[in-house]
Design an enzyme around this catalytic site. Structure first.
Site, short mmCIF file in Angstrom:
data_model
loop_
_atom_site.label_atom_id
_atom_site.label_comp_id
_atom_site.label_asym_id
_atom_site.label_seq_id
_atom_site.Cartn_x
_atom_site.Cartn_y
_atom_site.Cartn_z
N CYS A 5 1.88 -0.36 -4.03
CA CYS A 5 1.01 0.80 -3.91
C CYS A 5 1.62 1.82 -2.96
O CYS A 5 2.58 1.55 -2.24
CB CYS A 5 -0.37 0.37 -3.42
SG CYS A 5 -1.35 -0.48 -4.68
N HIS A 47 -3.46 4.85 -0.84
CA HIS A 47 -4.44 4.40 0.15
C HIS A 47 -3.96 4.62 1.57
O HIS A 47 -2.77 4.88 1.84
CB HIS A 47 -4.79 2.92 -0.09
CG HIS A 47 -3.65 1.96 0.14
ND1 HIS A 47 -3.31 1.46 1.37
CD2 HIS A 47 -2.77 1.39 -0.74
CE1 HIS A 47 -2.29 0.63 1.26
NE2 HIS A 47 -1.94 0.57 -0.02
#
Length: 556
Positions: A467, A448
């Site tokens: 992440c 992301h």
């Protein structure tokens, strides 16, 4: 027969690099011994029947509960592939011996296959019962070697729980069938992972072993800071070490001149350091790493590459994220077509990014951030208990998605009893930035954007909750969308401007591989090394050493 065996061994060497004179003598001695497996003497018809029965019973008893091998031998009525008196059996024995002799070159635990014991039993075998037992033992050695070489010595998750990767084990019955029906040398050579990365790592390992055998890289460089124009004994030691490492041509200069500064810069680039041509603390620390330690990294990298030896391949187009290199790449037909810096999980046990492979199916433009439960109860709930108005940028919602009134407070809740979820709506300060890339997985890991751009300027970038954050997420999105739209930039920007959360499916899902390599190569063969940020490779080396892998196993 022995002359034919020698030709097999000579061709076999091409798969591993040319061995030294001592190794060639050892291989030839073993091949001569292979010819000592004697065929049964002529017997009367009744005796032959009894002998065949004794052989089959010995094979069946030796197979035990090994169903893959048992199925293979049942299908061929227990006929031998190793211990027959025919030329093909002799060729298989010779090819297996040559392969096991070279197992150490691949960083495999050569002692595991007990080649000396196999040779002794081949010389001493007497009677059909012993021949049947030897037949199974040779098949078992072949399958053990094939398993280790094709898909790795270790079971990854048993060593490091954060490696969520299954080693791609092959079917033993199929392996034996291929060996029995094909050319033995070709089959054994085909066990070697065929990736260009594996070949380059193997070459680098053999070259480093030779360098170590000839004295290594010389004395470590004294602590200090070495800049352009410096002179002295420390500069001379630095010069000699850079020459030994291959970064600097041999020179008698005792001054840190432009050529040496360029060599330092190249070294820094290959080790993920700030490339400024100055040898200071972090650079000297890496320059002074012993070649034996680098060899361990190469051996672990070979093992890791075997785990990626997937029968279906990595994908004509795939995404590769090397966690230690802090880079995310799109690779098309073996070439890097896009690359961006990344931030990965911090080195604490609850934040380390796991290793696994999955398939990217879609992206979300203007995403909401649905806060993981671990962050809700461990980080935000303590703040809410003290101040119900804390973390006001997040919505608190019940099980039906309704916003919760903060007025009642949260002091009565514990981490176990807190019944609510938390969400950050789309916006310029959203923790996921303007886009996230989804490859749905049980670990809740994805790629992301991020509003925290300053972290990308650092050399080591392990800061996230797990992440992978991307430095150039929009360009990454354009590259992914290019195969399915003539105007990927316009397509993406049009949806971004709406401010609305929008899902965009990829017409062709893209495999994603999160890997961890402290040693990896460039297409021209140059080896890069990175820090073992999570300590995983140290654990893997210990496990490989415990399994019998030794340094210098491929030295010639």
């Amino acid at each position: 027969m022995i002359e034919g065996v020698a030709r097999v061994a000579t061709r076999r060497q091409a798969a591993f690099g040319r061995p030294g004179r001592a190794m060639r003598r050892g291989v030839m001695a073993s091949l001569v011994a292979a010819g000592l497996l004697m065929a049964a003497a002529p017997q009367q018809a009744g005796a032959v029947s009894l002998s065949a029965t004794a052989y089959r019973l010995a094979v069946a008893e030796s197979l035990g509960a090994d169903e893959g091998m048992a199925a293979f031998y049942r299908d061929r009525d227990f006929a031998p592939i190793w211990t027959g008196s025919d030329d093909r059996s002799a060729q298989r024995r010779a090819a297996l011996i040559a392969a096991l002799e070279m197992a150490g070159a691949h960083g495999l635990p050569g002692a595991r296959y007990d080649l000396p014991g196999l040779m002794a039993r081949m010389r001493q075998v007497s009677g059909e019962q012993a021949r049947g037992a030897l037949e199974v033992e040779l098949s078992r050695a072949f399958l053990s070697y094939a398993r280790d070489l094709q898909s790795g010595v270790l079971t990854p998750s048993r060593v490091v729980s954060d490696i969520k990767r299954e080693a791609p084990r092959r079917d033993p019955q199929a392996l034996l069938q291929a060996l029995s029906s094909g050319d033995s040398e070709t089959v054994l050579r085909g066990l070697v992972p065929q990736s260009a990365e594996y070949s380059r790592l193997l070459r680098a390992k053999l070259m480093l072993e030779r360098k170590i055998a000839r004295g290594g890289w010389g004395a470590p460089v004294p602590a200090g800071k070495y800049s352009y124009g410096d002179t002295g004994q420390g500069v001379v030691i630095l010069r000699d070490r850079l020459v030994a490492m291959g970064y600097l041509r041999p020179t008698l200069s005792a001054t840190l001149d432009a050529e040496m500064s360029n060599a330092i810069t190249a070294f820094q680039a290959d080790h993920g350091l700030q490339a400024d041509g100055v040898a200071g603390g972090a650079t000297l620390e890496q320059i002074n790493v012993a070649p034996e330690e680098r060899l361990k990294s190469l051996i672990v990298a070979l093992e890791r590459e075997r785990w990626m030896n997937l029968p279906e391949g990595l994908g004509a187009r795939h995404i590769l994220v090397n966690l230690t290199d802090f880079q995310a790449q799109i690779i098309d037909n073996g070439k890097v077509t896009f690359e961006t810096r990344s931030v990965v999980g911090a080195a604490t046990p609850d934040r380390r990014t796991p290793e696994f492979s999955d398939s990217m199916a879609f992206m979300v433009i203007n995403p909401s951030w649905y806060v993981p439960r671990s962050i809700v109860v461990n980080e935000y709930l303590p703040q809410l208990r003290r101040n119900p108005g804390a973390v006001s940028h997040l919505e608190i919602t019940d099980s039906r998605g309704r916003q919760v009134n903060r007025g009642a407070g949260f002091a009565q809740y514990s981490a176990a009893s807190f019944p609510f979820s938390m969400r950050q709506p789309p916006g310029p300060n959203n923790a996921l930035g303007t886009v996230k890339f989804m490859f749905p997985n049980q670990y809740n890991i994805y790629l992301h954007d991020t509003p925290s751009k300053s972290l990308f300027e650092r050399s080591e970038r392990a800061f996230s909750h797990g992440c992978v954050r991307l430095s150039d997420p929009h360009d990454f999105a354009y590259a992914l969308l290019a195969p399915q739209t003539d105007d990927p930039v316009g397509f993406f920007q049009q949806r971004l401007r709406t401010g609305a959360e929008t899902r965009v499916n990829l017409d062709q899902p893209v495999p994603v591989h999160l890997i961890y390599r402290t040693a990896f190569t460039e297409p021209k063969g140059q080896v890069n090394y990175r820090a073992d940020v999570y300590g995983r490779d140290a654990a893997l080396w210990q496990a490989l050493a415990a399994a019998g892998v030794v340094l210098g196993g491929g030295q010639s």
